[in-house]
Write a protein that holds these residues in place. Sequence first.
Motif, mmCIF file in Angstrom:
data_model
loop_
_atom_site.group_PDB
_atom_site.id
_atom_site.type_symbol
_atom_site.label_atom_id
_atom_site.label_comp_id
_atom_site.label_asym_id
_atom_site.label_seq_id
_atom_site.Cartn_x
_atom_site.Cartn_y
_atom_site.Cartn_z
ATOM 1 N N ALA A 22 48.780 92.085 50.096
ATOM 2 C CA ALA A 22 48.445 93.378 51.114
ATOM 3 C C ALA A 22 47.175 92.477 52.537
ATOM 4 C CB ALA A 22 47.189 93.918 50.396
ATOM 5 N N SER A 23 46.755 90.919 51.852
ATOM 6 C CA SER A 23 46.053 90.362 53.662
ATOM 7 C C SER A 23 45.853 88.955 52.783
ATOM 8 C CB SER A 23 45.054 91.370 53.680
ATOM 9 O OG SER A 23 44.336 90.555 55.103
ATOM 10 N N TYR A 24 46.032 88.246 53.907
ATOM 11 C CA TYR A 24 46.254 86.865 53.933
ATOM 12 C C TYR A 24 44.634 86.005 54.271
ATOM 13 C CZ TYR A 24 48.224 87.202 58.332
ATOM 14 O OH TYR A 24 48.510 87.403 60.075
ATOM 15 N N VAL A 25 44.023 87.238 54.457
ATOM 16 C CA VAL A 25 42.179 86.775 54.885
ATOM 17 C C VAL A 25 41.495 87.513 54.306
ATOM 18 C CG1 VAL A 25 43.204 85.584 57.435
ATOM 19 C CG2 VAL A 25 42.033 89.257 56.822
ATOM 20 N N ALA A 26 40.217 87.149 54.545
ATOM 21 C CA ALA A 26 39.371 88.245 53.670
ATOM 22 C C ALA A 26 38.579 89.662 54.276
ATOM 23 C CB ALA A 26 38.139 87.228 52.955
ATOM 24 N N LYS A 27 38.621 89.105 55.940
ATOM 25 C CA LYS A 27 37.946 90.238 56.405
ATOM 26 C C LYS A 27 38.887 91.065 57.522
ATOM 27 C CE LYS A 27 34.853 87.980 57.924
ATOM 28 N NZ LYS A 27 33.336 87.122 58.019
ATOM 29 N N PRO A 28 39.826 91.319 57.809
ATOM 30 C CA PRO A 28 41.440 91.533 58.250
ATOM 31 C C PRO A 28 40.685 92.352 59.512
ATOM 32 C CG PRO A 28 41.952 92.582 55.975
ATOM 33 C CD PRO A 28 40.480 91.716 55.773
ATOM 34 N N VAL A 29 41.085 92.436 60.293
ATOM 35 C CA VAL A 29 41.112 92.389 61.986
ATOM 36 C C VAL A 29 42.157 93.456 61.850
ATOM 37 C CG1 VAL A 29 41.073 93.096 64.287
ATOM 38 C CG2 VAL A 29 40.380 90.619 62.818
ATOM 39 N N ASP A 30 42.705 93.995 60.880
ATOM 40 C CA ASP A 30 44.026 94.783 61.580
ATOM 41 C C ASP A 30 45.648 94.343 59.678
ATOM 42 O OD1 ASP A 30 46.355 96.566 61.192
ATOM 43 O OD2 ASP A 30 45.959 96.699 62.922
ATOM 44 N N ALA A 31 44.816 94.816 58.166
ATOM 45 C CA ALA A 31 45.743 94.666 57.722
ATOM 46 C C ALA A 31 47.122 94.842 57.819
ATOM 47 C CB ALA A 31 45.128 94.591 56.066
ATOM 48 N N ALA B 95 48.003 85.426 67.297
ATOM 49 C CA ALA B 95 48.712 85.052 66.635
ATOM 50 C C ALA B 95 48.740 84.228 65.848
ATOM 51 C CB ALA B 95 50.016 85.097 67.709
ATOM 52 N N ILE B 96 48.232 83.265 66.304
ATOM 53 C CA ILE B 96 47.943 81.164 66.093
ATOM 54 C C ILE B 96 46.999 81.707 65.132
ATOM 55 C CG2 ILE B 96 46.883 80.659 67.942
ATOM 56 C CD1 ILE B 96 49.556 79.462 66.155
ATOM 57 N N VAL B 97 45.909 81.924 65.297
ATOM 58 C CA VAL B 97 44.649 81.984 64.131
ATOM 59 C C VAL B 97 45.659 82.417 63.296
ATOM 60 C CG1 VAL B 97 42.661 82.842 63.613
ATOM 61 C CG2 VAL B 97 42.992 81.677 65.741
ATOM 62 N N ASP B 98 45.840 83.838 63.612
ATOM 63 C CA ASP B 98 47.069 84.569 61.897
ATOM 64 C C ASP B 98 48.060 83.932 61.084
ATOM 65 O OD1 ASP B 98 45.237 86.920 61.897
ATOM 66 O OD2 ASP B 98 46.541 87.470 63.825
ATOM 67 N N LEU B 99 48.793 83.140 61.815
ATOM 68 C CA LEU B 99 49.573 82.344 61.262
ATOM 69 C C LEU B 99 48.728 81.338 60.647
ATOM 70 C CD1 LEU B 99 52.464 81.661 64.058
ATOM 71 C CD2 LEU B 99 52.719 83.547 61.740
ATOM 72 N N LYS B 100 48.020 80.510 61.047
ATOM 73 C CA LYS B 100 47.000 79.404 60.755
ATOM 74 C C LYS B 100 46.150 80.385 59.117
ATOM 75 C CE LYS B 100 46.039 76.373 64.563
ATOM 76 N NZ LYS B 100 46.024 75.108 63.550
ATOM 77 N N ALA B 101 46.324 81.382 59.275
ATOM 78 C CA ALA B 101 45.050 81.739 58.268
ATOM 79 C C ALA B 101 46.987 82.325 56.808
ATOM 80 C CB ALA B 101 45.011 82.854 58.705
ATOM 81 N N ALA B 102 47.229 82.184 57.443
ATOM 82 C CA ALA B 102 48.404 82.583 56.570
ATOM 83 C C ALA B 102 48.619 81.629 55.992
ATOM 84 C CB ALA B 102 50.012 83.110 57.641
ATOM 85 N N VAL B 103 48.986 79.889 56.383
ATOM 86 C CA VAL B 103 49.045 78.680 55.667
ATOM 87 C C VAL B 103 48.112 78.406 55.420
ATOM 88 C CG1 VAL B 103 49.189 76.038 56.525
ATOM 89 C CG2 VAL B 103 50.631 77.853 58.176
ATOM 90 N N ARG B 104 46.862 78.121 55.508
ATOM 91 C CA ARG B 104 45.431 78.128 54.942
ATOM 92 C C ARG B 104 45.569 79.461 53.510
ATOM 93 N NH1 ARG B 104 40.412 77.589 58.223
ATOM 94 N NH2 ARG B 104 41.581 75.324 59.203
ATOM 95 N N TYR B 105 45.864 80.979 53.419
ATOM 96 C CA TYR B 105 46.472 81.913 52.179
ATOM 97 C C TYR B 105 46.890 80.503 51.328
ATOM 98 C CZ TYR B 105 48.104 85.030 48.923
ATOM 99 O OH TYR B 105 47.804 86.154 48.198
ATOM 100 N N LEU B 106 48.117 80.283 51.901
ATOM 101 C CA LEU B 106 49.921 79.835 50.794
ATOM 102 C C LEU B 106 48.600 77.885 50.127
ATOM 103 C CD1 LEU B 106 52.495 79.983 53.083
ATOM 104 C CD2 LEU B 106 51.601 81.427 50.855
ATOM 105 N N LYS B 107 48.362 76.845 51.372
ATOM 106 C CA LYS B 107 47.869 75.862 50.377
ATOM 107 C C LYS B 107 46.520 76.933 49.351
ATOM 108 C CE LYS B 107 49.817 72.506 53.398
ATOM 109 N NZ LYS B 107 49.041 71.661 54.436
ATOM 110 N N SER B 108 44.661 77.357 50.319
ATOM 111 C CA SER B 108 44.556 77.815 48.495
ATOM 112 C C SER B 108 45.297 78.193 47.543
ATOM 113 C CB SER B 108 43.244 78.833 49.437
ATOM 114 O OG SER B 108 43.989 79.977 49.257
ATOM 115 N N TYR C 239 49.476 94.367 60.345
ATOM 116 C CA TYR C 239 49.068 92.619 60.213
ATOM 117 C C TYR C 239 49.340 91.664 59.592
ATOM 118 C CZ TYR C 239 50.549 96.138 63.761
ATOM 119 O OH TYR C 239 51.614 97.141 64.797
ATOM 120 N N GLN C 240 47.836 91.553 59.409
ATOM 121 C CA GLN C 240 47.519 90.007 59.197
ATOM 122 C C GLN C 240 48.046 90.381 57.381
ATOM 123 O OE1 GLN C 240 44.068 90.750 60.287
ATOM 124 N NE2 GLN C 240 43.653 89.245 61.189
ATOM 125 N N SER C 241 48.892 90.168 56.898
ATOM 126 C CA SER C 241 49.538 90.008 55.526
ATOM 127 C C SER C 241 50.759 89.760 55.732
ATOM 128 C CB SER C 241 50.053 91.661 55.163
ATOM 129 O OG SER C 241 51.061 92.378 55.794
#
Length: 475
Positions: free
Chosen positions: A54-63, A154-167, A65-67
Amino acid sequence: QATRAGSGTSSAPSAAAGRSSLVFDPGAYTESTITIKDPDGVAHEVVYRFHKVASYVAKPVDAAYQSLNVSVPVWIDGAAVDATDAPILLANAIGGYMPSSVANNTGIVASGMGGGTSRQALALAAGYVVVEPGARGRTLIDATGTYYGTAPAAIVDLKAAVRYLKSNKGRVPGNVHRIVSSGVSAGGALSSLLGASGDSPLYDPYLKAIGAADASDAIFAVGAWCPITDLEHSDAAYEWCWGDNPLGSGAQVDPAISRDLKVAYGDYLASLGLRAKGFGRLTARNLDEYLLKTHIEPSATRYLAALSDTDRAAYLSANTFITWSGGRAAFSWADFLTHAGARKKNAPSFDGFDLATPENNLFGTGTTKARHFTLYSLRHENGDSARLDADVPAKLDLMNPMHHLVEDLNRNRSKHWWIRLGTKDSDTSLSVAGNLSARLTTLGDDVDTAYYWDAGHGADQDPGAFIKWIAEVSG
Ligand code: DHB
């Protein structure tokens, strides 16, 4: 050993994952069967698990997109597949620096461009894990009129997606040390930026603000098709490359503007200090020869070599500027440019005087939809003493892989690169991919660059080779 995906028992959240909302649940998926045609036209039946995050970040601005979605092959042509350690294709679908959502996807889309198979489906049929991240984009605007998807979202979001996977290493299927990013055009730009900027601290405040997982955002490899990148130098690069080509209407662009920008490109090249084997230092004077000999003539050679004798003879008689000798194509840069035909964009191509380009919007901020991001266009409109807004130079660095490869050399960058571009793609200068490739080669990275002869924007003529390359570099 971590729990295998879909075994029905998920391992306990690790401390590394931090917030529980950022813990991948291996047991939550739908399973479906898809028929995927490989590059040789052979159909494969693939059973795969589709996980929606549902979201790869804990504080989505707009989930919305950030999913992201994770697809995991479990059976291919009736044989069980263990994707626990498979490479992960991180396939963004970003175009035009626009918002890109995967929130409503219910599975992998098998069909790709031009009736072919999508890159995601090819990867799935090869036994890889496929992650499709959404990301914010430049046009998103909230109820107060604030743009919330402009650079560097957009690049911040892609990085957050990578961090999600790695975590979620060990919980998420696939080898998080073998993440291979792919993208086309703006998506190709962001893919190369993701690879170039891995673990750069410059993004930390942005990642923190959206509650990204506490993990590395470095990726293993990059696939980039026609990357529209190095934006603040793209107007100059464009005039250096396409400056004398007519517009589609047949008209020439303003010669004074074209000349100014072309001159500026020489200064930029000098500052980059690129080198290439057989050419020494790349300057505005030998960059054409570098592109011609290293990328463009070999592209024509591959194209012609693959034709039947009859078809090759026909092509050569219709294109007499090409000398075909000893199985190699040769021609001049000037003749090549004439052959390439109309340029797609007016001058300046990226930082439009009227602030109407996608890139002007990309560098918008707050309630300002579009801004200038080069001194040339800014001063053309606002006078010689005008200065870029104070935040713009730093945002340009955040959006430019060259920054991370030249001025602020990043050791945690990807070391494997797949770069592709059509020789008739005038969405940006042919030198943008060439410079990226030259720099990476000088750095000693593993770089597979090829230009597709006579191909336009978005072309992918060797999709199967990319899938094989992933296996080769990941092994
Ligand atoms: C894309 C194309 C462009 O010409 C551009 O300036 C930015 C992005 C694209 O296709 O993504």
